[in-house]
Scaffold this motif. Structure first.
Motif, mmCIF file in Angstrom:
data_model
loop_
_atom_site.group_PDB
_atom_site.id
_atom_site.type_symbol
_atom_site.label_atom_id
_atom_site.label_comp_id
_atom_site.label_asym_id
_atom_site.label_seq_id
_atom_site.Cartn_x
_atom_site.Cartn_y
_atom_site.Cartn_z
ATOM 1 N N SER A 62 16.896 17.204 -12.961
ATOM 2 C CA SER A 62 17.059 18.326 -11.779
ATOM 3 C C SER A 62 17.455 19.692 -12.205
ATOM 4 O O SER A 62 18.671 19.670 -12.551
ATOM 5 N N LYS A 63 16.718 20.663 -12.122
ATOM 6 C CA LYS A 63 17.270 22.070 -12.533
ATOM 7 C C LYS A 63 17.672 21.989 -13.951
ATOM 8 O O LYS A 63 18.977 22.493 -14.362
ATOM 9 N N GLY A 64 17.076 21.389 -14.989
ATOM 10 C CA GLY A 64 17.369 21.329 -16.249
ATOM 11 C C GLY A 64 18.525 20.357 -16.458
ATOM 12 O O GLY A 64 18.977 20.130 -17.789
ATOM 13 N N ILE A 65 19.235 19.724 -15.511
ATOM 14 C CA ILE A 65 20.137 18.605 -15.988
ATOM 15 C C ILE A 65 19.702 17.210 -15.740
ATOM 16 O O ILE A 65 19.005 16.794 -14.884
ATOM 17 N N THR A 66 19.914 16.707 -17.023
ATOM 18 C CA THR A 66 19.562 15.184 -16.975
ATOM 19 C C THR A 66 20.734 14.174 -16.385
ATOM 20 O O THR A 66 21.771 14.404 -16.684
ATOM 21 N N HIS A 67 20.167 13.312 -15.657
ATOM 22 C CA HIS A 67 21.076 12.227 -14.960
ATOM 23 C C HIS A 67 20.751 10.765 -15.627
ATOM 24 O O HIS A 67 19.364 10.648 -15.639
ATOM 25 N N ALA A 68 21.503 10.335 -16.176
ATOM 26 C CA ALA A 68 21.144 9.132 -17.109
ATOM 27 C C ALA A 68 22.273 8.202 -16.887
ATOM 28 O O ALA A 68 23.472 8.246 -16.545
ATOM 29 N N THR A 69 21.841 6.584 -17.044
ATOM 30 C CA THR A 69 22.810 5.692 -17.007
ATOM 31 C C THR A 69 23.006 5.086 -18.712
ATOM 32 O O THR A 69 22.040 5.342 -19.280
ATOM 33 N N MET A 70 24.141 4.739 -18.988
ATOM 34 C CA MET A 70 24.468 4.551 -20.382
ATOM 35 C C MET A 70 24.259 2.802 -20.526
ATOM 36 O O MET A 70 24.927 2.067 -19.761
ATOM 37 N N HIS A 71 23.562 2.475 -21.526
ATOM 38 C CA HIS A 71 23.549 1.037 -21.947
ATOM 39 C C HIS A 71 23.911 0.947 -23.458
ATOM 40 O O HIS A 71 23.771 1.812 -24.113
#
Length: 398
Positions: A62-71
């Motif tokens: 969203s708006k150039g920002i990556t939202h991620a989960t760490m594994h």
């Protein structure tokens, strides 16, 4: 009817295309790489490497920002085949967050990871053998004393793990029996274990033994050696290096570097940022002091040194590895699939495992297992989880 069918087909294709686009976008913003250090070993005479793989899985952008989960995964690669032997997802003690993570060490049977606490995995299967609670049950005196912060250190000399307990005393975990005893160590010892040996500490420009010298030197290196100082300044002015031979007469007048006379260039072959592959060269108790005779890797089966150098002076330029005889002949040159080396291990003096990344010394993108006689290599890419092969003919025009 045909129009209705066409609309239906177009709708299906649109949905499929949209799903593919979303998947491709999220995959592009995801990142999977292995951390350093890597642990090399053999099991039933088969060469293996164990790592901790970190997977940042994007779920929205969203708006150039990556939202991620760490594994996080414990992962073992069969170097001989280039295939994944096993992979096991790891969790922190709270399972919903991980403060720090690391592959700490190994024993003959186990691999030791840290994920907000100590985890012990079976080398053969990847199955969990014990976590901190299990270790406390086996060692009742340690109940509540094993830290959840990264206070665990691998002592490669003994193969055991040392940690600072919550009572501020040091303890040693026997990596064979999983028993814990108080350790008689001090802060200087722990500081030595904390030190990370960087890739620059695993390459040096010379082999000096028996009064003979062979080295990879640039003009700036020669100036420094004449003054008795260490060398290999990684500046563009010192990028172009050549092979030299000469007489070695000990350390320089300042207690560092080399004292030499009558050095002469072997040939006009240029090696950009060239240096011989070596073992660990720094003394943990005396930072930055280079041993008088560093353990330069020389492959007896082909009577050659392993010389790392760059394709050009740019940071992202691939590393090259040349096999060079003591008289300066280049037997083979292999283009490595990374720009910076992270670690290596010489197996049976005929095969080399070497790992690296395209731009970060504490991460690994690829690991290669190279037959030093034929020049063929098998590789594994941690980003896409795929194996590949390299067949490269002799190449001398660098």
């Amino acid at each position: 009817m045909k129009r209705l069918l066409a609309v239906f087909v177009v709708g299906i294709l649109f949905v499929v295309g949209l799903v593919w686009f979303i998947y491709a976008t999220l995959d592009k913003h995801s990142d999977k790489r292995a951390q350093t250090p890597a642990m090399y070993y053999t099991r039933a005479a088969v060469p293996m490497v164990a790592v901790l793989t970190e997977y940042s899985k994007a779920h929205s952008v969203s708006k150039g920002i990556t939202h991620a989960t760490m594994h996080y995964y414990a992962q073992v690669i069969n170097l001989q085949t280039g295939a994944e032997e096993w992979r096991e997802e790891l969790y922190g003690q709270k399972r919903d967050w991980v403060f720090a993570s690391a592959l700490l060490g190994q024993s003959e049977a186990y691999l030791f990871y840290f994920m907000d606490g100590l985890l012990v995995l079976d080398k053969a299967s990847g199955k969990m053998v014990a976590d901190a609670k299990d270790l406390e049950k086996q060692n009742p005196a340690q109940k509540g004393n094993m830290p959840t912060s990264k206070e665990y250190y691998y002592d490669a000399a003994t193969g055991n793990i040392v940690y600072r307990g919550n009572d501020a005393l040091f303890y040693m975990l026997d990596t064979k029996t999983l028993s814990i005893t108080e350790a008689k160590v001090d802060e200087d010892f722990i500081d030595g274990l904390k030190q990370r040996v960087a890739p620059d500490d695993m390459v040096l420009g010379y082999d000096a033994a028996g009064g003979n010298f062979i080295g990879v030197l640039g003009d700036k290196d020669i100036e420094l050696l004449k003054l008795g100082y260490n060398y290999h300044t990684n500046s563009p002015e010192n990028a172009r290096r050549y092979l030299y031979k000469g007489h070695y007469s000990g350390v320089g007048k300042h207690g560092r570097g080399l004292a030499m006379d009558s050095i002469s260039r072997i040939n006009d072959q240029v090696f950009i940022y060239g240096a011989f592959l070596c073992g660990y060269t720094t003394n943990p108790q005396n930072k930055g002091v280079i041993k008088e005779n560093p353990p330069t890797v020389k492959v007896n089966s082909i009577n050659a040194y392993l010389l790392l150098h760059k394709q050009n002076i740019t940071y992202e330029a691939p590393l090259l590895m040349s096999m060079v005889t003591p008289d300066g002949k280049v037997l083979k040159t292999i283009t490595l699939p990374f720009a910076e080396m992270s670690s290596f291990k010489l197996f049976d003096n005929t095969h080399l495992a070497i790992a690296g990344s395209k731009g970060s010394s504490d991460k690994m993108d690829d690991v290669l297992y190279i037959d030093l006689v034929s020049g063929k290599a098998v590789g594994f890419n941690f980003r896409n989880g795929k194996k590949y092969g390299i067949e490269q003919s002799n190449r001398t025009n660098l």
